[in-house]
Design a protein around this motif. Structure first.
Motif, short mmCIF file in Angstrom:
data_model
loop_
_atom_site.label_atom_id
_atom_site.label_comp_id
_atom_site.label_asym_id
_atom_site.label_seq_id
_atom_site.Cartn_x
_atom_site.Cartn_y
_atom_site.Cartn_z
N ILE A 1 38.42 33.59 37.70
CA ILE A 1 37.83 32.57 38.57
C ILE A 1 37.94 31.20 37.92
O ILE A 1 38.27 30.19 38.56
N GLU A 2 37.68 31.15 36.62
CA GLU A 2 37.68 29.88 35.88
C GLU A 2 39.05 29.21 35.89
O GLU A 2 39.14 27.97 35.95
N VAL A 3 40.13 30.00 35.86
CA VAL A 3 41.47 29.39 35.87
C VAL A 3 42.02 29.24 37.27
O VAL A 3 43.10 28.68 37.47
N GLY A 4 41.28 29.73 38.27
CA GLY A 4 41.64 29.45 39.64
C GLY A 4 42.83 30.20 40.19
O GLY A 4 43.77 29.60 40.73
N VAL A 5 42.82 31.53 40.08
CA VAL A 5 43.91 32.31 40.67
C VAL A 5 43.69 32.46 42.17
O VAL A 5 42.56 32.37 42.67
N ASP A 6 44.76 32.70 42.90
CA ASP A 6 44.66 32.86 44.34
C ASP A 6 44.12 34.24 44.71
O ASP A 6 43.33 34.37 45.64
N VAL A 7 44.56 35.26 43.98
CA VAL A 7 44.11 36.63 44.22
C VAL A 7 43.78 37.27 42.88
O VAL A 7 44.53 37.12 41.92
N ILE A 8 42.66 37.97 42.82
CA ILE A 8 42.31 38.74 41.63
C ILE A 8 42.63 40.20 41.91
O ILE A 8 42.15 40.78 42.90
N ALA A 9 43.44 40.81 41.07
CA ALA A 9 43.75 42.24 41.19
C ALA A 9 42.91 43.01 40.19
O ALA A 9 42.73 42.57 39.05
N LEU A 10 42.40 44.16 40.63
CA LEU A 10 41.61 44.98 39.72
C LEU A 10 41.88 46.46 39.97
O LEU A 10 42.30 46.85 41.07
N ASP A 11 41.70 47.23 38.93
CA ASP A 11 41.84 48.68 39.02
C ASP A 11 40.92 49.19 40.13
O ASP A 11 39.71 48.95 40.11
N ALA A 12 41.50 49.88 41.11
CA ALA A 12 40.70 50.40 42.22
C ALA A 12 40.73 51.92 42.26
O ALA A 12 40.58 52.53 43.32
N THR A 13 40.91 52.53 41.09
CA THR A 13 40.81 53.99 41.02
C THR A 13 39.33 54.37 41.04
O THR A 13 38.45 53.52 40.90
N GLN A 14 39.08 55.65 41.20
CA GLN A 14 37.69 56.12 41.27
C GLN A 14 37.07 56.34 39.90
O GLN A 14 35.93 56.81 39.79
N LEU B 1 33.37 51.36 41.15
CA LEU B 1 34.20 50.37 41.84
C LEU B 1 33.40 49.67 42.94
O LEU B 1 33.47 48.44 43.08
N GLN B 2 32.61 50.42 43.69
CA GLN B 2 31.83 49.82 44.76
C GLN B 2 30.86 48.77 44.22
O GLN B 2 30.68 47.70 44.81
N GLU B 3 30.24 49.07 43.09
CA GLU B 3 29.31 48.11 42.49
C GLU B 3 30.03 46.84 42.05
O GLU B 3 29.51 45.72 42.25
N LEU B 4 31.22 46.98 41.48
CA LEU B 4 31.97 45.81 41.04
C LEU B 4 32.42 44.97 42.23
O LEU B 4 32.30 43.74 42.21
N VAL B 5 32.91 45.62 43.27
CA VAL B 5 33.34 44.88 44.46
C VAL B 5 32.16 44.16 45.10
O VAL B 5 32.28 43.00 45.51
N HIS B 6 31.02 44.83 45.16
CA HIS B 6 29.82 44.20 45.73
C HIS B 6 29.43 42.96 44.94
O HIS B 6 29.06 41.92 45.52
N ALA B 7 29.52 43.05 43.61
CA ALA B 7 29.17 41.90 42.77
C ALA B 7 30.13 40.73 43.01
O ALA B 7 29.70 39.57 43.13
N ILE B 8 31.42 41.03 43.11
CA ILE B 8 32.41 39.98 43.35
C ILE B 8 32.15 39.32 44.71
O ILE B 8 32.13 38.08 44.83
N ARG B 9 31.96 40.12 45.74
CA ARG B 9 31.74 39.59 47.09
C ARG B 9 30.44 38.79 47.19
O ARG B 9 30.36 37.82 47.94
N SER B 10 29.44 39.20 46.42
CA SER B 10 28.15 38.51 46.46
C SER B 10 28.22 37.14 45.80
O SER B 10 27.66 36.15 46.30
N ILE B 11 28.92 37.06 44.68
CA ILE B 11 28.95 35.82 43.90
C ILE B 11 30.11 34.92 44.32
O ILE B 11 29.98 33.69 44.35
N TYR B 12 31.25 35.52 44.65
CA TYR B 12 32.45 34.75 45.00
C TYR B 12 32.99 35.22 46.35
O TYR B 12 34.07 35.84 46.43
N PRO B 13 32.27 34.96 47.44
CA PRO B 13 32.64 35.52 48.75
C PRO B 13 33.99 35.07 49.29
O PRO B 13 34.57 35.75 50.13
N LYS B 14 34.50 33.95 48.82
CA LYS B 14 35.78 33.45 49.33
C LYS B 14 36.98 33.87 48.47
O LYS B 14 38.12 33.54 48.80
N GLN B 15 36.72 34.58 47.39
CA GLN B 15 37.81 34.98 46.50
C GLN B 15 38.56 36.20 47.04
O GLN B 15 37.96 37.23 47.32
#
Length: 230
Positions: A86-99, A108-122
């Motif tokens: 986020i700090e360097v301003g990427v257009d898309v953040i990719a993350l491991d989405a395995t279970q 994974l659900q907890e991490l996605v929820h945290a990202i969407r809560s804090i950075y909803p436009k990312q």
């Protein structure tokens, strides 16, 4: 949300034990990729991304690879890596989405929820290994679903994206609604074209373009087998 362009995205990465490891080299690699027609760049680490952003003006998919003792997940595994991107301003953040559980037992659900809560436009991309990963990523609302980890986990070890005329990719396309990005062992222009013809939104090519030691090894292996047969 920034929309990724359709077409070719080139992964410009070199780990610490690889000969091209350097943000300067990755920046020049990105220039070469864009000159060749790449519509986007995938890159690892804040340092590399900062340099690449100075050199090219195409969208960037950012990741941070980091090993953790309590988890096999190493691609953007925690909020720490997300915040670095986020700090360097990427257009898309990719993350491991395995279970698999992330460090400290985070799902994974907890991490996605945290990202969407804090950075909803990312915009975020799911790096998946199995069809179930892709279906779950679709349910969780990832913006893009990628086949990045197919063949690189215990469950999929030995599998290749292009096996059986890209059957795995076809299954993913059939079961998810989000844009699908083909990635992983796409070695030739013909393979990339096949992925697009099947209906993928974009194709990420890495080692076949930006890792000369891997390219050289393929040539050497082919010549070695030819010499043995003669």
């Amino acid at each position: 949300m920034t929309t990724l362009p359709t077409g070719l995205i080139v992964s410009c990465q070199a780990l610490e034990d690889e000969p091209l490891h350097s943000e300067f080299i990755m920046g020049r690699m990105a220039i070469a990729a864009v000159q060749g027609g790449a519509k986007g760049i995938r890159a690892n680490s804040a340092k590399d991304i900062q340099e690449i952003k100075k050199q090219v003006a195409v969208p960037i998919i950012g990741i941070v690879k980091r090993d953790y003792e309590d988890s096999d997940v190493f691609i953007t595994a925690t909020m720490k890596e997300v915040e670095e991107l986020i700090e360097v301003g990427v257009d898309v953040i990719a993350l491991d989405a395995t279970q698999r559980l992330r460090p400290n037992g985070v799902t994974l659900q907890e991490l996605v929820h945290a990202i969407r809560s804090i950075y909803p436009k990312q915009a975020i991309m799911a790096d998946c290994a199995t069809l179930n990963d892709c279906i779950e990523a679709d349910r969780l609302g990832f913006d893009y679903i990628s086949t990045t980890l197919h063949g690189y986990t215990k469950e999929t070890n030995g599998s290749l994206l292009y096996h059986d005329d890209f059957k795995f990719l076809k299954d993913v396309l059939h079961h998810v609604s989000r844009p699908v990005i083909a990635e992983g062992n796409i070695l030739t222009p013909e393979m990339a074209k096949r992925c697009m013809n099947l209906g993928t939104y974009a194709v990420v090519v890495g080692g076949a373009i930006t890792r000369p030691h891997q390219i050289t090894a393929r040539f050497d292996e082919a010549l070695a087998s030819s010499l043995k047969s003669s």
